[in-house]
Scaffold this motif. Structure first.
Motif, PDB file in Angstrom:
ATOM      1  N   HIS A  72       1.106  -0.802  -0.205  1.00  0.00           N
ATOM      2  CA  HIS A  72      -0.178   0.078  -0.041  1.00  0.00           C
ATOM      3  C   HIS A  72       0.640   1.100   0.008  1.00  0.00           C
ATOM      4  CE1 HIS A  72      -3.792   2.735   0.373  1.00  0.00           C
ATOM      5  NE2 HIS A  72      -3.125   2.968   1.935  1.00  0.00           N
ATOM      6  N   HIS A  74       0.968   5.557  -1.961  1.00  0.00           N
ATOM      7  CA  HIS A  74       0.489   7.016  -3.089  1.00  0.00           C
ATOM      8  C   HIS A  74       1.664   6.875  -3.294  1.00  0.00           C
ATOM      9  CE1 HIS A  74      -3.203   6.026  -1.074  1.00  0.00           C
ATOM     10  NE2 HIS A  74      -2.768   5.945  -0.400  1.00  0.00           N
ATOM     11  N   HIS A 245      -8.799   1.859   0.992  1.00  0.00           N
ATOM     12  CA  HIS A 245      -9.024   1.629   2.548  1.00  0.00           C
ATOM     13  C   HIS A 245     -10.026   1.286   3.416  1.00  0.00           C
ATOM     14  CE1 HIS A 245      -6.580   5.333   0.173  1.00  0.00           C
ATOM     15  NE2 HIS A 245      -5.510   5.235   1.529  1.00  0.00           N
ATOM     16  N   HIS A 282      -4.930  -0.881   5.936  1.00  0.00           N
ATOM     17  CA  HIS A 282      -4.986  -0.312   7.563  1.00  0.00           C
ATOM     18  C   HIS A 282      -5.680  -0.991   8.438  1.00  0.00           C
ATOM     19  CE1 HIS A 282      -2.993   3.057   5.974  1.00  0.00           C
ATOM     20  NE2 HIS A 282      -3.456   3.473   5.274  1.00  0.00           N
ATOM     21  N   ASP A 333       2.451   3.139   2.789  1.00  0.00           N
ATOM     22  CA  ASP A 333       1.847   4.583   2.862  1.00  0.00           C
ATOM     23  C   ASP A 333       2.168   4.741   1.984  1.00  0.00           C
ATOM     24  OD1 ASP A 333      -0.910   5.728   2.421  1.00  0.00           O
ATOM     25  OD2 ASP A 333      -1.248   5.391   5.157  1.00  0.00           O
TER      26      ASP A 333
HETATM   27 ZN   LIG Z   1      -3.277   5.312   2.448  1.00  0.00          ZN
END
Ligand SMILES: [Zn+2]
Length: 498
Positions: A72, A74, A245, A282, A333
């Motif tokens: 995960h 971005h 998410h 998460h 993340d």
């Molecule tokens: Zn995220």
């Protein structure tokens, strides 16, 4: 070991290979032979060598491990470090949106390439990029991964419910002028978002065996039922995964229950999304019943411990995830909330954090479990376990070669535990993806890092100026949104941190 062919494209020599054995991981001196991007032989010291070796890569004094799989991330966060600090997730998001908006395709590609640099420098060979911004321009990120030599899953992040409707605040709690302004802003239609995702799937899914596309709804509360149903259909049609998410904050847990009268996982299950294709990021505030359902359906959760701390979301109930048989992956993340993209640092925190709350040491995850989650576990969550996640004959040659001659590893007792507790990513010497040496002796093959960083600085300055109005608007929204983050209750049936 068998598997010898006369000619090999690459031979990684002299290292100690870490691979799964009958009793945990084994560390063994083996050369790794590679043909056409795949491991064709693991050669013990006495085994015959291939007649022709087109390229040899020395791993002397190194551990050879499967490249880490960051489940995960971005990439847009690479242009936004510290642009929202000291804020919980809900207000943080308005600044994240401000750095994502109005980017050129070159800036999308630049952010992806920057993330590649940070990933391969710390031994990661596969990344899931939950891409922000206009879906129509996101093919540029896939192209950047292809050009760099990365293995990537790109999941365009889509939603058709505006942020101010996804928090536990009524309209009356907003300044009326701000509320009217937010209400007047255009919202993309589910149909348009699904069409754009379908285009990306058609163009990029499966490209050169290294690029895959997942369907990427932003979160259950940020999507209408029509959009979520469409996501389930697209994933089935293209035989691909769904990345989303999932109940990252207490506010989200409360919002979902208010909107749907049930939990997020139950709601998603009714819409046909919770199955072995599903991976939620998460899951910090998932309830016992949600975790039970995720486990029963063969779904996966991605643990992002740095991000959960940075934006103050909390500590995920990892002990309960394991108890319910939820498949576990690890991610960083984005760099603008997870601090950086180092999977070794994510492993270190994941291995240590839960000891603060799980008082029975028998419940603590072992270094071997955490290493598995960051490699084979993340690969399985991406539906890619047949090709990546372990160093085995027949699998793709995705390798991190880690210099084990320094203080983190000497004196030597348990090299795998020393890696999990002591590695930062800084000892990664070479990184190999699909048999291509993308970094040798810490020099990256496909880009000039100095030029790239110069361009990143210029792009960040331009982006900040271009979106100055959005940043100023974010200040007003963040002040209100902070109240939602602060006041949301702990959900019922939450198993507790640890
Ligand atoms: Zn995220």
């Amino acid at each position: 070991m068998s598997g010898l062919t006369d000619e090999v494209d690459l031979l990684v020599t002299g290292g100690e290979v870490v691979r799964p054995g009958s009793a945990g991981h084994e560390v063994e001196r083996l050369d790794v032979a590679v043909v056409d991007g795949r491991i064709t032989g693991l050669l013990a010291p006495g085994d015959p060598r291939p007649g022709v070796v087109r390229r040899e890569l020395s791993a002397l004094g190194c551990l050879v491990v499967p490249g880490f799989v960051n489940a995960h991330s971005h990439s847009y966060g690479m242009l936004g470090r510290t642009q929202a600090d000291l804020l919980p997730l809900e207000p943080w998001m308005v600044y994240a949106n401000a750095i994502t908006a109005n980017r050129t395709e070159r800036e999308v590609a630049l952010a992806a390439t920057l993330s590649c640099v940070e990933l391969v420098r710390s031994g990661t060979t596969t990344v899931l990029d939950h891409l922000g911004g206009q879906v129509s321009g996101l093919g540029a990120a896939a192209q950047a991964y292809l050009d760099f030599g990365m293995r990537a899953v790109v999941a365009p992040m889509i939603g058709d419910v505006p942020l101010h409707h996804t928090v536990e605040l009524t309209g009356a709690q907003w300044p009326s002028a701000l509320w009217e302004e937010l209400e007047a802003a255009p919202v993309p239609s589910a149909g348009a978002l699904l069409d754009a995702t379908k285009d990306l799937l058609g163009s990029w899914h499966g490209r050169e065996g290294r690029i895959r596309v997942f369907v990427g709804p932003s979160g259950p509360q940020r999507c209408t039922d029509d959009l979520l149903r469409g996501c389930a259909e697209l994933a089935a049609d293209f035989d691909t995964g769904v990345h989303m998410h999932l109940i990252e904050t207490r506010n989200q847990a409360a919002t979902v229950r208010r909107l749907y009268g049930t939990t997020a996982v139950e709601h998603l299950d009714r819409l046909g999304l919770v199955n072995e294709r599903f991976m939620g990021a998460h899951g910090v505030w998932c309830s016992e019943s949600e975790l039970r359902l995720l486990g029963e359906r063969g779904a996966a959760l991605v643990h992002n411990p740095w991000s959960n701390l940075y934006v103050g979301s909390g500590i995920a109930p990892l002990t309960a995830w394991r108890r319910h048989g939820v498949r576990i992956a690890i991610g960083t993340d984005g760099a603008n909330c997870g601090c950086d993209l180092s999977m070794p640092l994510a492993m270190r925190l994941a291995a240590s954090l839960h000891r603060a709350h799980a008082f029975d040491p028998a419940q603590w995850p072992t270094p071997g479990e955490i290493f598995t989650a960051a490699t084979a576990g993340s690969a399985a969550a991406l539906g890619w376990a047949d090709e990546i996640g372990t160093v085995e004959e027949g699998k793709a040659a995705d390798l991190a070669v880690i210099d084990a001659s320094g203080t983190a590893y000497v004196p030597r007792y348990d090299p795998l535990a020393q890696l999990v507790y002591g590695e930062t990513g800084g000892n990664v010497r070479h990184t190999v993806i699909a048999g291509q040496v993308v970094m040798q002796d810490r020099v990256i093959a496909s880009v000039d890092e100095r030029d790239l960083l110069r361009e990143a600085q210029e792009a960040a300055t331009a982006l900040r100026q271009r979106n100055d109005g959005l940043f100023r608007a974010a200040d007003a929204q963040a002040e209100v949104l902070s109240r939602a983050s602060a006041t949301a209750p702990v959900p019922a049936d939450w198993p507790g941190a640890g």
